[in-house]
Design a protein around this motif. Structure first.
Motif, PDB file in Angstrom:
ATOM      1  N   GLY A   1      48.122  53.488  39.928  1.00  0.00           N
ATOM      2  CA  GLY A   1      47.376  54.194  38.503  1.00  0.00           C
ATOM      3  C   GLY A   1      45.865  53.794  38.346  1.00  0.00           C
ATOM      4  O   GLY A   1      45.251  54.395  37.567  1.00  0.00           O
ATOM      5  N   ARG A   2      45.809  52.111  39.325  1.00  0.00           N
ATOM      6  CA  ARG A   2      44.161  52.541  38.705  1.00  0.00           C
ATOM      7  C   ARG A   2      43.320  53.511  39.495  1.00  0.00           C
ATOM      8  O   ARG A   2      42.229  52.975  38.623  1.00  0.00           O
ATOM      9  CB  ARG A   2      44.183  50.585  40.404  1.00  0.00           C
ATOM     10  CG  ARG A   2      45.093  49.515  39.439  1.00  0.00           C
ATOM     11  CD  ARG A   2      44.683  48.270  39.500  1.00  0.00           C
ATOM     12  NE  ARG A   2      44.767  48.704  41.642  1.00  0.00           N
ATOM     13  CZ  ARG A   2      46.095  47.916  42.373  1.00  0.00           C
ATOM     14  NH1 ARG A   2      47.072  47.602  41.472  1.00  0.00           N
ATOM     15  NH2 ARG A   2      45.788  48.639  43.459  1.00  0.00           N
ATOM     16  N   THR A   3      43.520  53.753  40.522  1.00  0.00           N
ATOM     17  CA  THR A   3      42.631  54.414  41.014  1.00  0.00           C
ATOM     18  C   THR A   3      42.558  55.841  40.248  1.00  0.00           C
ATOM     19  O   THR A   3      40.983  56.557  39.558  1.00  0.00           O
ATOM     20  CB  THR A   3      42.545  55.152  42.688  1.00  0.00           C
ATOM     21  OG1 THR A   3      43.062  53.684  43.333  1.00  0.00           O
ATOM     22  CG2 THR A   3      41.903  55.877  42.965  1.00  0.00           C
TER      23      THR A   3
ATOM     24  N   LEU B   1      36.458  48.271  45.493  1.00  0.00           N
ATOM     25  CA  LEU B   1      36.370  46.983  45.835  1.00  0.00           C
ATOM     26  C   LEU B   1      37.952  47.536  46.999  1.00  0.00           C
ATOM     27  O   LEU B   1      38.313  45.783  46.865  1.00  0.00           O
ATOM     28  CB  LEU B   1      35.540  46.111  45.547  1.00  0.00           C
ATOM     29  CG  LEU B   1      34.435  46.338  44.428  1.00  0.00           C
ATOM     30  CD1 LEU B   1      33.748  44.907  43.993  1.00  0.00           C
ATOM     31  CD2 LEU B   1      33.069  46.223  46.055  1.00  0.00           C
ATOM     32  N   ASN B   2      38.769  48.192  46.469  1.00  0.00           N
ATOM     33  CA  ASN B   2      39.891  48.641  46.757  1.00  0.00           C
ATOM     34  C   ASN B   2      40.469  48.391  48.077  1.00  0.00           C
ATOM     35  O   ASN B   2      40.349  49.758  48.477  1.00  0.00           O
ATOM     36  CB  ASN B   2      40.797  48.958  45.823  1.00  0.00           C
ATOM     37  CG  ASN B   2      42.031  49.174  45.744  1.00  0.00           C
ATOM     38  OD1 ASN B   2      42.875  48.358  46.283  1.00  0.00           O
ATOM     39  ND2 ASN B   2      42.949  50.163  45.570  1.00  0.00           N
ATOM     40  N   PHE B   3      39.579  47.018  48.771  1.00  0.00           N
ATOM     41  CA  PHE B   3      39.701  47.136  50.533  1.00  0.00           C
ATOM     42  C   PHE B   3      40.949  47.307  51.025  1.00  0.00           C
ATOM     43  O   PHE B   3      41.683  46.499  50.425  1.00  0.00           O
ATOM     44  CB  PHE B   3      39.161  46.173  51.084  1.00  0.00           C
ATOM     45  CG  PHE B   3      37.373  46.050  50.608  1.00  0.00           C
ATOM     46  CD1 PHE B   3      36.505  47.217  50.834  1.00  0.00           C
ATOM     47  CD2 PHE B   3      36.519  44.903  50.326  1.00  0.00           C
ATOM     48  CE1 PHE B   3      35.502  47.053  49.907  1.00  0.00           C
ATOM     49  CE2 PHE B   3      36.239  44.742  49.874  1.00  0.00           C
ATOM     50  CZ  PHE B   3      35.070  45.522  49.674  1.00  0.00           C
ATOM     51  N   GLN B   4      41.500  48.275  51.873  1.00  0.00           N
ATOM     52  CA  GLN B   4      42.637  48.363  52.885  1.00  0.00           C
ATOM     53  C   GLN B   4      42.290  49.059  54.035  1.00  0.00           C
ATOM     54  O   GLN B   4      41.701  50.108  54.332  1.00  0.00           O
ATOM     55  CB  GLN B   4      44.131  49.230  51.840  1.00  0.00           C
ATOM     56  CG  GLN B   4      43.367  50.353  51.589  1.00  0.00           C
ATOM     57  CD  GLN B   4      44.135  50.785  50.293  1.00  0.00           C
ATOM     58  OE1 GLN B   4      45.303  50.703  50.216  1.00  0.00           O
ATOM     59  NE2 GLN B   4      43.773  51.621  49.539  1.00  0.00           N
TER      60      GLN B   4
ATOM     61  N   ASP C   1      23.828  53.776  34.074  1.00  0.00           N
ATOM     62  CA  ASP C   1      24.480  53.569  33.309  1.00  0.00           C
ATOM     63  C   ASP C   1      26.166  52.765  32.949  1.00  0.00           C
ATOM     64  O   ASP C   1      25.823  51.813  31.723  1.00  0.00           O
ATOM     65  CB  ASP C   1      24.374  54.929  32.146  1.00  0.00           C
ATOM     66  CG  ASP C   1      22.586  55.200  31.936  1.00  0.00           C
ATOM     67  OD1 ASP C   1      21.783  54.388  31.580  1.00  0.00           O
ATOM     68  OD2 ASP C   1      23.179  56.189  32.494  1.00  0.00           O
ATOM     69  N   PHE C   2      26.479  53.303  33.634  1.00  0.00           N
ATOM     70  CA  PHE C   2      27.926  52.244  33.524  1.00  0.00           C
ATOM     71  C   PHE C   2      28.842  52.025  34.634  1.00  0.00           C
ATOM     72  O   PHE C   2      27.867  53.055  35.559  1.00  0.00           O
ATOM     73  CB  PHE C   2      28.033  52.988  32.258  1.00  0.00           C
ATOM     74  CG  PHE C   2      30.143  53.885  32.194  1.00  0.00           C
ATOM     75  CD1 PHE C   2      30.633  52.863  30.771  1.00  0.00           C
ATOM     76  CD2 PHE C   2      31.211  54.255  32.839  1.00  0.00           C
ATOM     77  CE1 PHE C   2      31.401  51.898  30.339  1.00  0.00           C
ATOM     78  CE2 PHE C   2      32.665  54.003  32.288  1.00  0.00           C
ATOM     79  CZ  PHE C   2      32.430  52.686  31.447  1.00  0.00           C
ATOM     80  N   ILE C   3      29.062  51.356  35.290  1.00  0.00           N
ATOM     81  CA  ILE C   3      29.289  51.091  35.950  1.00  0.00           C
ATOM     82  C   ILE C   3      30.791  50.840  36.184  1.00  0.00           C
ATOM     83  O   ILE C   3      32.013  49.668  35.164  1.00  0.00           O
ATOM     84  CB  ILE C   3      29.131  49.617  36.700  1.00  0.00           C
ATOM     85  CG1 ILE C   3      27.570  49.561  36.948  1.00  0.00           C
ATOM     86  CG2 ILE C   3      30.268  49.476  38.197  1.00  0.00           C
ATOM     87  CD1 ILE C   3      27.316  48.195  37.570  1.00  0.00           C
ATOM     88  N   ILE C   4      32.097  51.073  36.604  1.00  0.00           N
ATOM     89  CA  ILE C   4      33.320  51.486  37.116  1.00  0.00           C
ATOM     90  C   ILE C   4      33.831  50.772  38.618  1.00  0.00           C
ATOM     91  O   ILE C   4      33.113  51.183  39.559  1.00  0.00           O
ATOM     92  CB  ILE C   4      33.804  52.902  36.850  1.00  0.00           C
ATOM     93  CG1 ILE C   4      33.503  53.039  35.295  1.00  0.00           C
ATOM     94  CG2 ILE C   4      36.008  52.388  36.759  1.00  0.00           C
ATOM     95  CD1 ILE C   4      34.144  54.375  34.836  1.00  0.00           C
ATOM     96  N   ILE C   5      34.816  49.606  38.390  1.00  0.00           N
ATOM     97  CA  ILE C   5      35.147  49.043  39.555  1.00  0.00           C
ATOM     98  C   ILE C   5      36.503  49.218  39.926  1.00  0.00           C
ATOM     99  O   ILE C   5      37.373  49.360  39.345  1.00  0.00           O
ATOM    100  CB  ILE C   5      34.495  47.670  39.191  1.00  0.00           C
ATOM    101  CG1 ILE C   5      33.381  47.306  39.094  1.00  0.00           C
ATOM    102  CG2 ILE C   5      34.784  47.165  40.695  1.00  0.00           C
ATOM    103  CD1 ILE C   5      33.320  45.942  38.641  1.00  0.00           C
ATOM    104  N   ASP C   6      37.114  49.224  40.959  1.00  0.00           N
ATOM    105  CA  ASP C   6      37.834  49.775  41.790  1.00  0.00           C
ATOM    106  C   ASP C   6      38.305  48.280  42.438  1.00  0.00           C
ATOM    107  O   ASP C   6      38.177  48.255  43.213  1.00  0.00           O
ATOM    108  CB  ASP C   6      38.409  50.915  42.523  1.00  0.00           C
ATOM    109  CG  ASP C   6      40.154  51.393  42.737  1.00  0.00           C
ATOM    110  OD1 ASP C   6      41.112  50.747  41.960  1.00  0.00           O
ATOM    111  OD2 ASP C   6      40.099  52.543  42.912  1.00  0.00           O
TER     112      ASP C   6
ATOM    113  N   ALA D   1      34.820  37.515  40.972  1.00  0.00           N
ATOM    114  CA  ALA D   1      33.136  37.489  41.299  1.00  0.00           C
ATOM    115  C   ALA D   1      33.026  39.002  40.165  1.00  0.00           C
ATOM    116  O   ALA D   1      33.070  39.250  39.306  1.00  0.00           O
ATOM    117  CB  ALA D   1      33.197  38.073  42.729  1.00  0.00           C
ATOM    118  N   ALA D   2      34.166  39.791  40.734  1.00  0.00           N
ATOM    119  CA  ALA D   2      34.068  41.304  39.393  1.00  0.00           C
ATOM    120  C   ALA D   2      34.207  41.079  38.197  1.00  0.00           C
ATOM    121  O   ALA D   2      33.327  41.582  37.547  1.00  0.00           O
ATOM    122  CB  ALA D   2      34.943  42.724  40.618  1.00  0.00           C
TER     123      ALA D   2
END
Length: 189
Positions: free
Chosen positions: A2-4, A25-28, A101-106, A117-118
């Motif tokens: 559900g995160r994505t 940043l959800n590396f796989q 204006d807005f950053i969303i990090i996965d 760090a994130a």
């Protein structure tokens, strides 16, 4: 789980007059779920940015998804980001702050130096949990230093509200996410 979907829903809810960066940043190995979900080409990606680590490279590696939504996507293979550091993550967030204006990090569901760090560079943190007693205890113990404003819940039990009440944070079920996306966005902006 559900995160994505949460990342996509929030990005699509941001008013069109605001510029949004999605930093994946959800590396796989095999590529990111976000890239598949949005039908993105494999390049450019974070690994290409890491070759020079400059602001120009950062801007060149962004994908315009919509006129106000840009994505720095995860690479298709882990080997392409094996040299990424926590400082790289913080630098990408700083570049993003200068442009958006807005950053969303996965982020992945793990506790490592890149995730920390994130989180440390973030103003607000949204947490996704199944609301088990163990998860609620981990959130309470490990996330108190972050300004998390919402726990989005994919409950495994009907007792989830009892567990989340311990956190003193608003909670919502994933199935209700679309209906509450604008409300969530107001909490984090």
């Amino acid at each position: 789980m559900g995160r994505t979907t949460l990342v996509k829903t929030l990005a699509l809810t941001v008013p069109k007059d605001l510029k949004v960066l999605i930093l994946d940043l959800n590396f796989q190995d095999g590529g990111s779920d976000l890239s598949y979900m949005l039908g993105l080409e494999a390049i450019p990606h974070v690994g290409m940015y890491l070759k020079s680590r400059t602001r120009e490279a950062f801007e060149e590696c962004l994908i315009e998804f919509r006129p106000n939504i840009y994505i720095m996507q995860a690479p298709p293979r882990l080997s392409l980001v094996e040299n990424i550091t926590p400082e790289d993550v913080k630098q990408m967030i700083e570049y993003g702050r200068a442009l958006f204006d807005f950053i969303i990090i996965d982020l992945p569901n793990e506790n490592n130096v890149l995730v920390r760090a994130a989180l440390e560079a973030s103003n607000k943190v949204l947490l996704l949990t199944k609301a088990t007693p163990a998860e609620i205890n981990r959130i309470r113990e490990n996330c108190s230093r972050y300004d998390y404003v919402l726990v989005v819940v994919n409950p495994v039990s009907r007792m989830w509200r009892t567990f989340t009440d311990l956190l003193s944070a608003p909670a919502i079920e994933v199935k209700d996410l679309d209906a509450h996306a604008e409300e969530i966005l107001k909490e984090v902006v």
